[in-house]
Scaffold this motif. Structure first.
Motif, short mmCIF file in Angstrom:
data_model
loop_
_atom_site.label_atom_id
_atom_site.label_comp_id
_atom_site.label_asym_id
_atom_site.label_seq_id
_atom_site.Cartn_x
_atom_site.Cartn_y
_atom_site.Cartn_z
N LEU A 204 3.45 -18.10 3.42
CA LEU A 204 3.98 -17.18 4.42
C LEU A 204 5.47 -16.92 4.20
O LEU A 204 5.95 -15.81 4.46
CB LEU A 204 3.70 -17.70 5.82
N ASP A 205 6.19 -17.91 3.70
CA ASP A 205 7.60 -17.68 3.32
C ASP A 205 7.67 -16.63 2.21
O ASP A 205 8.52 -15.73 2.24
CB ASP A 205 8.26 -18.97 2.86
N LEU A 206 6.77 -16.75 1.23
CA LEU A 206 6.73 -15.78 0.14
C LEU A 206 6.39 -14.39 0.67
O LEU A 206 7.06 -13.40 0.32
CB LEU A 206 5.69 -16.22 -0.90
N ALA A 207 5.37 -14.31 1.52
CA ALA A 207 4.93 -13.02 2.03
C ALA A 207 5.98 -12.36 2.93
O ALA A 207 6.14 -11.13 2.90
CB ALA A 207 3.63 -13.19 2.80
N ALA A 208 6.69 -13.17 3.70
CA ALA A 208 7.69 -12.62 4.62
C ALA A 208 8.88 -12.05 3.88
O ALA A 208 9.53 -11.10 4.35
CB ALA A 208 8.15 -13.70 5.60
N GLY A 209 9.17 -12.59 2.70
CA GLY A 209 10.38 -12.17 2.00
C GLY A 209 10.15 -11.34 0.75
O GLY A 209 11.11 -11.00 0.05
N THR A 210 8.88 -11.00 0.46
CA THR A 210 8.57 -10.34 -0.80
C THR A 210 7.66 -9.15 -0.58
O THR A 210 6.66 -9.24 0.12
CB THR A 210 7.87 -11.32 -1.77
N SER A 211 8.01 -8.03 -1.20
CA SER A 211 7.11 -6.89 -1.29
C SER A 211 6.64 -6.77 -2.72
O SER A 211 7.46 -6.74 -3.65
CB SER A 211 7.86 -5.60 -0.89
N VAL A 212 5.35 -6.73 -2.92
CA VAL A 212 4.80 -6.57 -4.27
C VAL A 212 4.87 -5.09 -4.63
O VAL A 212 4.27 -4.25 -3.96
CB VAL A 212 3.36 -7.10 -4.35
N PHE A 213 5.60 -4.77 -5.68
CA PHE A 213 5.80 -3.38 -6.08
C PHE A 213 4.51 -2.79 -6.64
O PHE A 213 3.72 -3.48 -7.30
CB PHE A 213 6.89 -3.27 -7.15
N ASN A 214 4.32 -1.50 -6.40
CA ASN A 214 3.19 -0.80 -7.02
C ASN A 214 3.34 -0.83 -8.54
O ASN A 214 4.43 -0.64 -9.08
CB ASN A 214 3.15 0.66 -6.55
N ALA A 215 2.23 -1.06 -9.22
CA ALA A 215 2.16 -1.11 -10.70
C ALA A 215 3.03 -2.21 -11.29
O ALA A 215 3.39 -2.14 -12.46
CB ALA A 215 2.52 0.25 -11.31
N SER A 216 3.33 -3.24 -10.50
CA SER A 216 4.09 -4.38 -11.02
C SER A 216 3.16 -5.34 -11.75
O SER A 216 1.94 -5.31 -11.58
CB SER A 216 4.81 -5.11 -9.89
N ILE A 217 3.78 -6.20 -12.58
CA ILE A 217 3.04 -7.17 -13.37
C ILE A 217 3.47 -8.58 -12.98
O ILE A 217 4.67 -8.88 -12.93
CB ILE A 217 3.29 -6.99 -14.88
N THR A 218 2.50 -9.42 -12.68
CA THR A 218 2.73 -10.85 -12.46
C THR A 218 1.98 -11.59 -13.56
O THR A 218 0.80 -11.32 -13.80
CB THR A 218 2.23 -11.27 -11.07
N ARG A 219 2.65 -12.54 -14.22
CA ARG A 219 2.06 -13.18 -15.40
C ARG A 219 1.99 -14.69 -15.24
O ARG A 219 2.99 -15.34 -14.93
CB ARG A 219 2.90 -12.84 -16.64
N PHE A 220 0.80 -15.24 -15.44
CA PHE A 220 0.57 -16.68 -15.50
C PHE A 220 0.16 -17.06 -16.92
O PHE A 220 -0.57 -16.30 -17.59
CB PHE A 220 -0.55 -17.10 -14.55
N VAL A 221 0.59 -18.23 -17.37
CA VAL A 221 0.21 -18.71 -18.71
C VAL A 221 -0.18 -20.17 -18.65
O VAL A 221 0.25 -20.92 -17.76
CB VAL A 221 1.37 -18.53 -19.72
N ARG A 222 -0.99 -20.59 -19.61
CA ARG A 222 -1.29 -22.01 -19.88
C ARG A 222 -1.78 -22.08 -21.32
O ARG A 222 -2.95 -21.81 -21.61
CB ARG A 222 -2.31 -22.58 -18.89
#
Length: 259
Positions: A204-222
């Motif tokens: 909820l801290d993340l959601a309250a302070g962050t807007s996910v931009f349209n056509a943005s990229i989030t990347r996870f790796v392992r």
């Protein structure tokens, strides 16, 4: 040896090593919702049911710019699989981006990647909810975003439950080394919640302070293809600004914490 889906046996045996989460481009619904909030009206004038709302002109430009950015990936980072939410705005984003990138991939859809369902609150602004369903507005404030479920709709916890099965299949269903999921802002936040083992407070801290931009990229790796994921980048829309394409937010209700 290749399987019928074009993946090698080695790829099928290993879990995914890279996961890209992409929010759809700006939609006509995003534009209508922002206009309704600014005008302080109760109902969002959307042109279709949520699943059928298309990209705006800006959204199509964003999807094309996204595809041009993806085209610059080296050959060893081209994904094995692109899966989209079945909602029109996500499918259109995926199709435009993949075509622009020149990737020879067949798109798949998965209903578990759809946006959160709002039930009786669908098409209402926050003001509209307060005016038409004051008891629900109070209940939403009391429970907070993770656990509040509108009648006929879903809580964020419900969405997280379906996402857990999608993400688990990256290890067991032979989906390939590199996977792209084209989806929605809440879905991206909740993928982070699941993959990073966040608490309710952290989410909820993340959601309250962050807007996910349209056509943005989030990347996870392992790199080893198993074990925990590492967040490499989040909410990156630099590929849009670098190409002179508008970066848009269209965030949801920022009132997410329980009262």
């Amino acid at each position: 040896m290749n399987n019928d889906d074009g993946l090698t046996a080695e790829v099928r045996q290993a879990g995914a090593v890279e996961l890209l989460l992409i929010r759809h481009g700006e939609s006509e619904g995003n534009v209508a919702a922002s206009a309704a909030d600014q005008a302080a009206v109760e109902v969002i004038d959307v042109p279709a049911r949520d699943a059928d709302v298309s990209l705006s002109g800006t959204g199509r430009d964003q999807a094309a710019a996204l595809g041009r950015a993806l085209a610059s990936f080296p050959s060893d980072r081209v994904p094995d699989l692109v899966v989209s939410s079945p909602y029109a705005r996500a499918r259109q984003t995926a199709r435009i981006a993949v075509e622009e990138a020149g990737w020879p991939l067949q798109l798949r859809t998965d209903e578990r990647l759809r946006d959160r369902e709002l039930g009786i609150l669908d098409m209402l602004t926050r003001y509209g909810v307060e005016q038409r369903f004051p008891a629900e507005a109070e209940r939403r404030l009391w429970l907070g975003k993770l656990y509040y479920r509108p009648p006929g709709g879903e809580s964020w916890a419900d969405v997280a439950l379906r996402l857990r099965s999608v993400l688990a299949e990256l290890n067991t269903a032979g989906t390939g080394h590199r996977v792209v999921l084209v989806c929605h802002d809440a879905v991206i936040l909740l993928c982070r919640y699941v993959l990073e083992g966040m608490s309710e407070e952290e989410l909820l801290d993340l959601a309250a302070g962050t807007s996910v931009f349209n056509a943005s990229i989030t990347r996870f790796v392992r790199p080893e293809g198993h074990g925990p994921w590492t967040l490499e980048s989040f909410n990156d829309a630099s590929h849009l600004s670098e190409q002179g394409v508008s970066v848009t937010e269209h965030a949801g209700d920022a009132s997410v914490r329980p009262r």
